[in-house]
Design a protein around this motif. Sequence first.
Motif, PDB file in Angstrom:
ATOM      1  N   ALA A 135       0.831  -1.209   0.000  1.00 39.39           N
ATOM      2  CA  ALA A 135       0.000   0.000   0.000  1.00 39.39           C
ATOM      3  C   ALA A 135       0.859   1.250   0.000  1.00 39.39           C
ATOM      4  N   VAL A 136       1.937   1.258   0.788  1.00 38.52           N
ATOM      5  CA  VAL A 136       2.837   2.419   0.812  1.00 38.52           C
ATOM      6  C   VAL A 136       3.396   2.678  -0.582  1.00 38.52           C
ATOM      7  N   ALA A 137       3.845   1.618  -1.247  1.00 39.88           N
ATOM      8  CA  ALA A 137       4.433   1.777  -2.574  1.00 39.88           C
ATOM      9  C   ALA A 137       3.424   2.353  -3.560  1.00 39.88           C
ATOM     10  N   LEU A 138       2.177   1.952  -3.441  1.00 35.46           N
ATOM     11  CA  LEU A 138       1.156   2.433  -4.360  1.00 35.46           C
ATOM     12  C   LEU A 138       0.722   3.866  -4.041  1.00 35.46           C
ATOM     13  N   LEU A 139       0.477   4.126  -2.762  1.00 31.37           N
ATOM     14  CA  LEU A 139      -0.086   5.424  -2.369  1.00 31.37           C
ATOM     15  C   LEU A 139       0.950   6.534  -2.368  1.00 31.37           C
ATOM     16  N   ASP A 140       2.188   6.181  -2.102  1.00 29.40           N
ATOM     17  CA  ASP A 140       3.244   7.198  -2.028  1.00 29.40           C
ATOM     18  C   ASP A 140       4.073   7.238  -3.295  1.00 29.40           C
ATOM     19  N   GLY A 141       3.683   6.448  -4.283  1.00 29.33           N
ATOM     20  CA  GLY A 141       4.447   6.397  -5.521  1.00 29.33           C
ATOM     21  C   GLY A 141       3.934   7.378  -6.551  1.00 29.33           C
ATOM     22  N   PRO A 142       4.512   7.336  -7.744  1.00 23.58           N
ATOM     23  CA  PRO A 142       4.154   8.311  -8.788  1.00 23.58           C
ATOM     24  C   PRO A 142       2.842   7.983  -9.508  1.00 23.58           C
ATOM     25  N   GLY A 143       2.276   6.794  -9.254  1.00 25.14           N
ATOM     26  CA  GLY A 143       1.097   6.376 -10.015  1.00 25.14           C
ATOM     27  C   GLY A 143      -0.155   7.157  -9.701  1.00 25.14           C
ATOM     28  N   VAL A 144      -0.268   7.678  -8.466  1.00 26.23           N
ATOM     29  CA  VAL A 144      -1.470   8.434  -8.085  1.00 26.23           C
ATOM     30  C   VAL A 144      -1.186   9.918  -8.276  1.00 26.23           C
ATOM     31  N   GLY A 145      -1.728  10.467  -9.329  1.00 24.55           N
ATOM     32  CA  GLY A 145      -1.553  11.891  -9.577  1.00 24.55           C
ATOM     33  C   GLY A 145      -2.871  12.616  -9.466  1.00 24.55           C
ATOM     34  N   TYR A 146      -2.910  13.851  -9.944  1.00 25.32           N
ATOM     35  CA  TYR A 146      -4.117  14.676  -9.924  1.00 25.32           C
ATOM     36  C   TYR A 146      -5.232  13.942 -10.670  1.00 25.32           C
ATOM     37  N   PRO A 147      -6.449  13.940 -10.199  1.00 24.55           N
ATOM     38  CA  PRO A 147      -6.984  14.695  -9.053  1.00 24.55           C
ATOM     39  C   PRO A 147      -7.075  13.892  -7.755  1.00 24.55           C
ATOM     40  N   HIS A 148      -6.426  12.712  -7.713  1.00 29.23           N
ATOM     41  CA  HIS A 148      -6.589  11.828  -6.555  1.00 29.23           C
ATOM     42  C   HIS A 148      -5.341  11.800  -5.668  1.00 29.23           C
ATOM     43  N   ARG A 149      -4.379  12.662  -5.967  1.00 36.06           N
ATOM     44  CA  ARG A 149      -3.138  12.666  -5.202  1.00 36.06           C
ATOM     45  C   ARG A 149      -3.390  13.048  -3.742  1.00 36.06           C
ATOM     46  N   ALA A 150      -4.271  14.022  -3.502  1.00 35.93           N
ATOM     47  CA  ALA A 150      -4.513  14.475  -2.133  1.00 35.93           C
ATOM     48  C   ALA A 150      -5.068  13.336  -1.282  1.00 35.93           C
ATOM     49  N   ALA A 151      -6.003  12.558  -1.833  1.00 36.38           N
ATOM     50  CA  ALA A 151      -6.561  11.433  -1.078  1.00 36.38           C
ATOM     51  C   ALA A 151      -5.488  10.397  -0.781  1.00 36.38           C
ATOM     52  N   ALA A 152      -4.615  10.141  -1.755  1.00 39.46           N
ATOM     53  CA  ALA A 152      -3.545   9.164  -1.539  1.00 39.46           C
ATOM     54  C   ALA A 152      -2.591   9.623  -0.445  1.00 39.46           C
ATOM     55  N   LEU A 153      -2.271  10.911  -0.422  1.00 40.54           N
ATOM     56  CA  LEU A 153      -1.352  11.429   0.597  1.00 40.54           C
ATOM     57  C   LEU A 153      -1.971  11.369   1.993  1.00 40.54           C
ATOM     58  N   LEU A 154      -3.291  11.439   2.093  1.00 40.08           N
ATOM     59  CA  LEU A 154      -3.949  11.322   3.397  1.00 40.08           C
ATOM     60  C   LEU A 154      -3.958   9.876   3.880  1.00 40.08           C
ATOM     61  N   LEU A 155      -3.957   8.931   2.960  1.00 35.78           N
ATOM     62  CA  LEU A 155      -3.959   7.520   3.332  1.00 35.78           C
ATOM     63  C   LEU A 155      -2.559   6.981   3.591  1.00 35.78           C
ATOM     64  N   ALA A 156      -1.570   7.542   2.905  1.00 35.24           N
ATOM     65  CA  ALA A 156      -0.207   7.000   2.974  1.00 35.24           C
ATOM     66  C   ALA A 156       0.339   6.909   4.404  1.00 35.24           C
ATOM     67  N   PRO A 157       0.146   7.927   5.280  1.00 36.21           N
ATOM     68  CA  PRO A 157       0.679   7.786   6.642  1.00 36.21           C
ATOM     69  C   PRO A 157       0.105   6.582   7.387  1.00 36.21           C
TER      70      PRO A 157
END
Length: 594
Positions: A135-157
Amino acid sequence: MPRLPLLFAAASALTLAACATQPVPPAAATAAAVPQDDTTTYGLYLAGHAARDAGALDVAADYLGRASLSEGGPPYLRRKAFTAALLAGDVTRAAVLAPDAPADGDEDDSAAALRRLGVLVQGVEAMAQGRYKDAVALLDGPGVGYPHRAAALLLAPWAEAGAGAYANAVNAVPVGNDPLAQFVARLNQAQLFERAGRNGEAEAVYKQLLTNGDTAGIVSVAYGVFLERRGRSNDAQALYRAALARNIGDPALGGALARASRHGQAPSLPTIRQSAAEALILPAARAMSEKQNEVALGYLRLALRLNPNHDEAWVLVGDLLAVAGDAAGARAAYGHPKLGSPRYQSARDKLAWSYQNGGQGDEALRLARETALAMPGSRQAKTTLAELLRENNDYEESATVLTQMIEQPGAQPDWRLYYLRASAYDGAGDWTKEEADLQTALKLRPDSPTLLNYLGYAWIDRGEHLQDALAMIQRAAVVEPQSGEVMDSLGWAYYRLGDYQSAVAKLEEAASLEAADADVNNHLGDAYWRVGRKIEAQFQWRRVLSLEPSDTLRAQVQAKLASPLGPDAPTPPPAATPAPPPADPAPAVAAKAS
């Protein structure tokens, strides 16, 4: 009175759904509307689209998923199947169907956004399965960009915390200019500090968030629970009370204060998945406010994959499915919150109103009575019951329920209850009691444009206190100059006072604001007739007949069209109601006794 503005707009667009009983399976509900050709890829595709148009998201996901498995099928089929599975709540299938990047790198913006959403879905599914490093690799990686990047960054921690990397988790506060993302990230950081045993740092973050303002009470609930877990119940109570003063009636704050006041056991620290689910709720709510309903529904489905018991998410899912036309799905969603949940009341209200709006008043009343019985101390449960009774023409019992609330020992006078009871008396035809309640409500809330307009219009329609009524409606118009109902009342006041030119001006304004209102168009027709614009008057009256007027109004308009006297045409008598056949008195007595 032809128009009764309802204070508690329970039958709004977002309350069309819901039911506590088992919903009709979408497949059964839409079988007749869905093409049954499941032998070809194109047939499955058409069936999936028809099911989606009919509001059966589960059925659409099944058809489109099967279509996407066809060898050699176009790439858009996989994207359609992915979206359908996510919106239907099958996150596991959606993760499998997540679209890949095209080999040639050629994709339009919408396809790219969907591919990025797919990475977010795969990250959530990895968390749900306990594969936190993936999950860390997916959520903190380059694959999630706009417009869903903000949601991914909230889940990554939370994924970092699940993987045991707390040092990374507590420092993963995204930078940027998005205030909502910053707020959620800081709230997450406080909770992550507590999970790591760094309680002093957690409290410092909570205090900082409070100083920035907590108008919705979100920080107060989270900080208060933190204090309760530390054994600081008195501090938590003070915090809840202060927040309740700003958010009167908030169920989460009210429940928290009640628990802390009796020194009940504080909620345990949420699990990582529960906390991650919570992080998606505010982004989903923002997407709803921006009318991005599919994005919002997708985020809520992800939240429920992480925490299937998140009641607020279920209520919001119900709201979105109701708007999308999936009544069965919405009803199932509203059925999730159970008695004792802070969201139970609102879910049950929406449940009952869905049946009322669907023409099933008996079921709506059954649900409302059941809720009021289960929650005897709930003011809102009784209010909903009273409203539904009035909607189902049981005006006497509606007034009785409201009277019990008004006269309850220790109850503070509430203008809204008098207003609702006046509506019940209006339905019962008891003008004396209706007028008394409206005047009492206006004494309690003298500047309410709703009350000023309601009582003013009632007087005007009855030909009473015309100058006072005009002054009241003029006051309402200052507050709500864009209200079609207020402009109609103002124009009708001028009409009754004989100022027909002013009446035309205001009624034309009302018609531009409420073009589909039969009463407004009828009033405008009458005003046109008085100033000699008889062809336009007849046009307005004919328009009334196309707007589903009441039987009484229809008869009045037809009489005006048929008579050279126009508004002075004799009022047609009310339709005769056939007398009921004589009944054997014995069964009636027995029924009353039972």
